[in-house]
Design a protein around this motif. Structure first.
Motif, PDB file in Angstrom:
ATOM      1  N   ASN A  28       0.825  -1.209   0.000  1.00 19.96           N
ATOM      2  CA  ASN A  28       0.000   0.000   0.000  1.00 19.96           C
ATOM      3  C   ASN A  28       0.861   1.261   0.000  1.00 19.96           C
ATOM      4  O   ASN A  28       0.564   2.226  -0.714  1.00 19.96           O
ATOM      5  CB  ASN A  28      -0.934   0.020   1.211  1.00 19.96           C
ATOM      6  CG  ASN A  28      -1.745   1.301   1.277  1.00 19.96           C
ATOM      7  OD1 ASN A  28      -2.540   1.609   0.395  1.00 19.96           O
ATOM      8  ND2 ASN A  28      -1.508   2.086   2.317  1.00 19.96           N
ATOM      9  N   ALA A  29       1.941   1.239   0.792  1.00 18.32           N
ATOM     10  CA  ALA A  29       2.850   2.395   0.833  1.00 18.32           C
ATOM     11  C   ALA A  29       3.440   2.664  -0.551  1.00 18.32           C
ATOM     12  O   ALA A  29       3.485   3.805  -1.018  1.00 18.32           O
ATOM     13  CB  ALA A  29       3.962   2.142   1.849  1.00 18.32           C
ATOM     14  N   MET A  30       3.869   1.592  -1.224  1.00 13.98           N
ATOM     15  CA  MET A  30       4.493   1.732  -2.540  1.00 13.98           C
ATOM     16  C   MET A  30       3.475   2.150  -3.600  1.00 13.98           C
ATOM     17  O   MET A  30       3.719   3.058  -4.403  1.00 13.98           O
ATOM     18  CB  MET A  30       5.166   0.415  -2.921  1.00 13.98           C
ATOM     19  CG  MET A  30       6.333   0.061  -2.014  1.00 13.98           C
ATOM     20  SD  MET A  30       6.853  -1.671  -2.117  1.00 13.98           S
ATOM     21  CE  MET A  30       7.616  -1.712  -3.706  1.00 13.98           C
ATOM     22  N   ALA A  31       2.309   1.498  -3.596  1.00 12.17           N
ATOM     23  CA  ALA A  31       1.280   1.800  -4.599  1.00 12.17           C
ATOM     24  C   ALA A  31       0.745   3.220  -4.433  1.00 12.17           C
ATOM     25  O   ALA A  31       0.521   3.935  -5.417  1.00 12.17           O
ATOM     26  CB  ALA A  31       0.142   0.791  -4.496  1.00 12.17           C
ATOM     27  N   SER A  32       0.558   3.648  -3.173  1.00 15.37           N
ATOM     28  CA  SER A  32       0.073   5.014  -2.913  1.00 15.37           C
ATOM     29  C   SER A  32       1.099   6.055  -3.355  1.00 15.37           C
ATOM     30  O   SER A  32       0.735   7.122  -3.859  1.00 15.37           O
ATOM     31  CB  SER A  32      -0.259   5.191  -1.431  1.00 15.37           C
ATOM     32  OG  SER A  32      -1.318   4.345  -1.050  1.00 15.37           O
ATOM     33  N   ALA A  33       2.378   5.734  -3.179  1.00 17.31           N
ATOM     34  CA  ALA A  33       3.436   6.653  -3.629  1.00 17.31           C
ATOM     35  C   ALA A  33       3.396   6.819  -5.148  1.00 17.31           C
ATOM     36  O   ALA A  33       3.528   7.932  -5.673  1.00 17.31           O
ATOM     37  CB  ALA A  33       4.807   6.136  -3.187  1.00 17.31           C
ATOM     38  N   MET A  34       3.187   5.710  -5.851  1.00 14.90           N
ATOM     39  CA  MET A  34       3.134   5.776  -7.311  1.00 14.90           C
ATOM     40  C   MET A  34       1.896   6.538  -7.783  1.00 14.90           C
ATOM     41  O   MET A  34       1.939   7.293  -8.757  1.00 14.90           O
ATOM     42  CB  MET A  34       3.144   4.364  -7.897  1.00 14.90           C
ATOM     43  CG  MET A  34       4.399   3.565  -7.570  1.00 14.90           C
ATOM     44  SD  MET A  34       5.925   4.353  -8.155  1.00 14.90           S
ATOM     45  CE  MET A  34       5.796   4.038  -9.914  1.00 14.90           C
ATOM     46  N   GLN A  35       0.773   6.334  -7.094  1.00 19.36           N
ATOM     47  CA  GLN A  35      -0.451   7.030  -7.467  1.00 19.36           C
ATOM     48  C   GLN A  35      -0.336   8.523  -7.167  1.00 19.36           C
ATOM     49  O   GLN A  35      -0.845   9.360  -7.925  1.00 19.36           O
ATOM     50  CB  GLN A  35      -1.650   6.419  -6.730  1.00 19.36           C
ATOM     51  CG  GLN A  35      -3.000   6.853  -7.263  1.00 19.36           C
ATOM     52  CD  GLN A  35      -3.164   6.624  -8.764  1.00 19.36           C
ATOM     53  OE1 GLN A  35      -2.663   5.645  -9.314  1.00 19.36           O
ATOM     54  NE2 GLN A  35      -3.826   7.539  -9.442  1.00 19.36           N
ATOM     55  N   LEU A  36       0.355   8.861  -6.084  1.00 13.67           N
ATOM     56  CA  LEU A  36       0.585  10.269  -5.755  1.00 13.67           C
ATOM     57  C   LEU A  36       1.385  10.944  -6.867  1.00 13.67           C
ATOM     58  O   LEU A  36       1.095  12.090  -7.244  1.00 13.67           O
ATOM     59  CB  LEU A  36       1.323  10.382  -4.419  1.00 13.67           C
ATOM     60  CG  LEU A  36       1.744  11.797  -4.004  1.00 13.67           C
ATOM     61  CD1 LEU A  36       0.546  12.725  -3.867  1.00 13.67           C
ATOM     62  CD2 LEU A  36       2.538  11.747  -2.695  1.00 13.67           C
ATOM     63  N   ARG A  37       2.367  10.236  -7.410  1.00 14.48           N
ATOM     64  CA  ARG A  37       3.158  10.796  -8.515  1.00 14.48           C
ATOM     65  C   ARG A  37       2.256  11.154  -9.698  1.00 14.48           C
ATOM     66  O   ARG A  37       2.368  12.239 -10.276  1.00 14.48           O
ATOM     67  CB  ARG A  37       4.219   9.787  -8.949  1.00 14.48           C
ATOM     68  CG  ARG A  37       5.013  10.223 -10.167  1.00 14.48           C
ATOM     69  CD  ARG A  37       5.981   9.140 -10.620  1.00 14.48           C
ATOM     70  NE  ARG A  37       6.732   9.603 -11.784  1.00 14.48           N
ATOM     71  CZ  ARG A  37       6.311   9.489 -13.037  1.00 14.48           C
ATOM     72  NH1 ARG A  37       5.129   8.933 -13.290  1.00 14.48           N
ATOM     73  NH2 ARG A  37       7.052   9.928 -14.034  1.00 14.48           N
ATOM     74  N   VAL A  38       1.338  10.233 -10.040  1.00 16.51           N
ATOM     75  CA  VAL A  38       0.410  10.474 -11.155  1.00 16.51           C
ATOM     76  C   VAL A  38      -0.421  11.737 -10.895  1.00 16.51           C
ATOM     77  O   VAL A  38      -0.579  12.591 -11.776  1.00 16.51           O
ATOM     78  CB  VAL A  38      -0.515   9.248 -11.362  1.00 16.51           C
ATOM     79  CG1 VAL A  38      -1.615   9.566 -12.363  1.00 16.51           C
ATOM     80  CG2 VAL A  38       0.299   8.037 -11.816  1.00 16.51           C
ATOM     81  N   LEU A  39      -0.927  11.860  -9.678  1.00 15.26           N
ATOM     82  CA  LEU A  39      -1.769  13.016  -9.335  1.00 15.26           C
ATOM     83  C   LEU A  39      -0.967  14.314  -9.325  1.00 15.26           C
ATOM     84  O   LEU A  39      -1.462  15.356  -9.777  1.00 15.26           O
ATOM     85  CB  LEU A  39      -2.423  12.792  -7.966  1.00 15.26           C
ATOM     86  CG  LEU A  39      -3.462  11.665  -7.888  1.00 15.26           C
ATOM     87  CD1 LEU A  39      -3.933  11.471  -6.451  1.00 15.26           C
ATOM     88  CD2 LEU A  39      -4.647  11.957  -8.796  1.00 15.26           C
ATOM     89  N   LEU A  40       0.260  14.255  -8.833  1.00 18.29           N
ATOM     90  CA  LEU A  40       1.102  15.462  -8.812  1.00 18.29           C
ATOM     91  C   LEU A  40       1.406  15.945 -10.224  1.00 18.29           C
ATOM     92  O   LEU A  40       1.371  17.146 -10.501  1.00 18.29           O
ATOM     93  CB  LEU A  40       2.408  15.189  -8.049  1.00 18.29           C
ATOM     94  CG  LEU A  40       2.334  15.300  -6.528  1.00 18.29           C
ATOM     95  CD1 LEU A  40       3.583  14.709  -5.887  1.00 18.29           C
ATOM     96  CD2 LEU A  40       2.166  16.754  -6.092  1.00 18.29           C
TER      97      LEU A  40
END
Length: 364
Positions: free
Chosen positions: A304-316
């Motif tokens: 979850n930590a890794m997947a959320s980090a990747m999704q945050l990148r997309v949103l940023l």
């Protein structure tokens, strides 16, 4: 002392912080801060197979897989005594992402730190958050050296990522509280492993549940999970009390008996399900355990930590440091949380042997 300027400052250099830093460094100037000079030994070693997609995307998987035996070892499956006294075998043979990786967690976090440094992220190890303020559309983040409180520095950042774990230091400094679902704690030991069967084991008991896994360097982790108020603190403080707790759980007591005099008691840590009441705000977000902490039963914390980090990148990259980012990120985290609570409930309700015992009654 001069103020350092950066696009994004990440508070916390664990798995969430490192993955976020690596994923963002090609697009932003990133500063990564952690209070520890080096990662410490900690529980939490099952890397879900789907995590390997993220590591591959970030060009981290090949180097990791070259360190089989020292940094990780393949986990061929799980022996489960859940809902029944009969063992149930769960394997990953059909999983398209391969096997669970049982990590040397400390070594894995060191591996990620080295990767972060190699990619050009500015790293401040041994520095912790002291205070912060928001002015002129920037966060002024004051840091103190962990070993010298008189040594301070200020970072001016357009965006802050709180990846400081369950403590959520940055969010807490803003007065944001946590929603706490339960009182689960994990008491754990390490010992040598000489068994040829290296499958993990999970076993329910009257006051909680047990978990055992083999990790690199012929070492085994054994953990007991219960609610903090159900067992006296004195019973969670030593190897002797740990062995006593395990005596009625055959699958675990047999593992412990073999190396009774080589057991190292590691301590008791929080393992409960919690959610930050606000996971994003003006030019900041909480990530990983800082946003949501999961019950270890899910084996999803690291993923979850890794997947959320990747999704945050997309949103940023799509929304920048705007209110639209805040809105979309909050919605995503809330969806993950609701999905998690639903599945956690299903898993716990599958165990019906001790329905009237406090631990299980609370989870029905």
């Amino acid at each position: 002392m001069a103020t350092e300027k950066t696009d994004i400052v990440i508070i916390g250099g664990g798995i969430a912080g490192c993955i976020a830093a690596i994923s963002l460094i090609d697009s932003y100037q990133v500063t990564l801060v952690d209070k520890l000079l080096e990662p410490t030994e900690r529980i939490g070693e099952s890397l879900a197979p789907a995590s390997q997609r993220i590591l591959k995307q970030l060009d981290l998987l090949e180097d990791l897989e070259n360190q089989v035996g020292t940094l990780y070892q393949k986990n061929v499956g799980m022996q489960s005594y859940w809902g029944s006294d009969q063992v149930h075998l769960v394997d990953d043979l059909r999983n398209p992402d391969g096997f669970v990786k049982n990590l040397n967690r400390q070594a894995f976090e060191s591996y990620l730190r080295k990767a972060v440094e190699a990619r050009g992220v500015h790293c401040l190890w041994g520095s912790k958050l002291h205070s912060s303020s928001y002015e002129n559309s920037h966060w002024q983040v004051q840091l103190r050296a962990s070993d010298d409180p008189l040594h301070t520095q200020t970072i001016s950042a357009s965006f802050v990522i709180d990846a400081s774990g369950r403590q959520s230091h940055f969010a807490k400094s803003l007065g944001i509280k946590r929603q706490v679902e339960d009182k689960l704690v994990a008491c754990w030991v390490t010992l040598p492993n000489t068994k040829t069967n290296t499958m993990s084991t999970i076993s329910a008991s009257e006051n909680g549940w047990w978990y055992s896994a083999v990790v690199p360097n012929d070492k085994r982790i054994v953990a007991f999970h219960t609610d903090a108020d159900l067992i006296a603190k004195s019973e969670l403080k030593s190897t002797a009390s740990f062995l006593k707790l395990a005596q009625n759980t055959t699958a675990i007591s047999e593992i412990l008996k073999e190396h009774e005099h080589s057991i190292i008691f590691q301590g008791t840590v929080a393992a409960n399900s919690t959610k930050l009441e606000q996971v994003a705000g003006q030019q900041w977000v909480a990530l990983g355990d800082a946003a949501l902490s999961f019950d270890p039963l899910s084996s999803q914390g690291m993923f979850n930590a890794m997947a959320s980090a990747m999704q945050l990148r997309v949103l940023l990259l799509e929304f920048g440091f705007t209110a639209e980012l805040q809105k979309n990120y909050t919605e995503q985290i809330n969806q993950i949380w609701q999905h998690y609570l639903k599945h956690k409930s299903i898993f716990y309700q599958a165990e019906t042997r001790w329905k009237t015992a406090a631990f299980w009654e609370r989870r029905q």
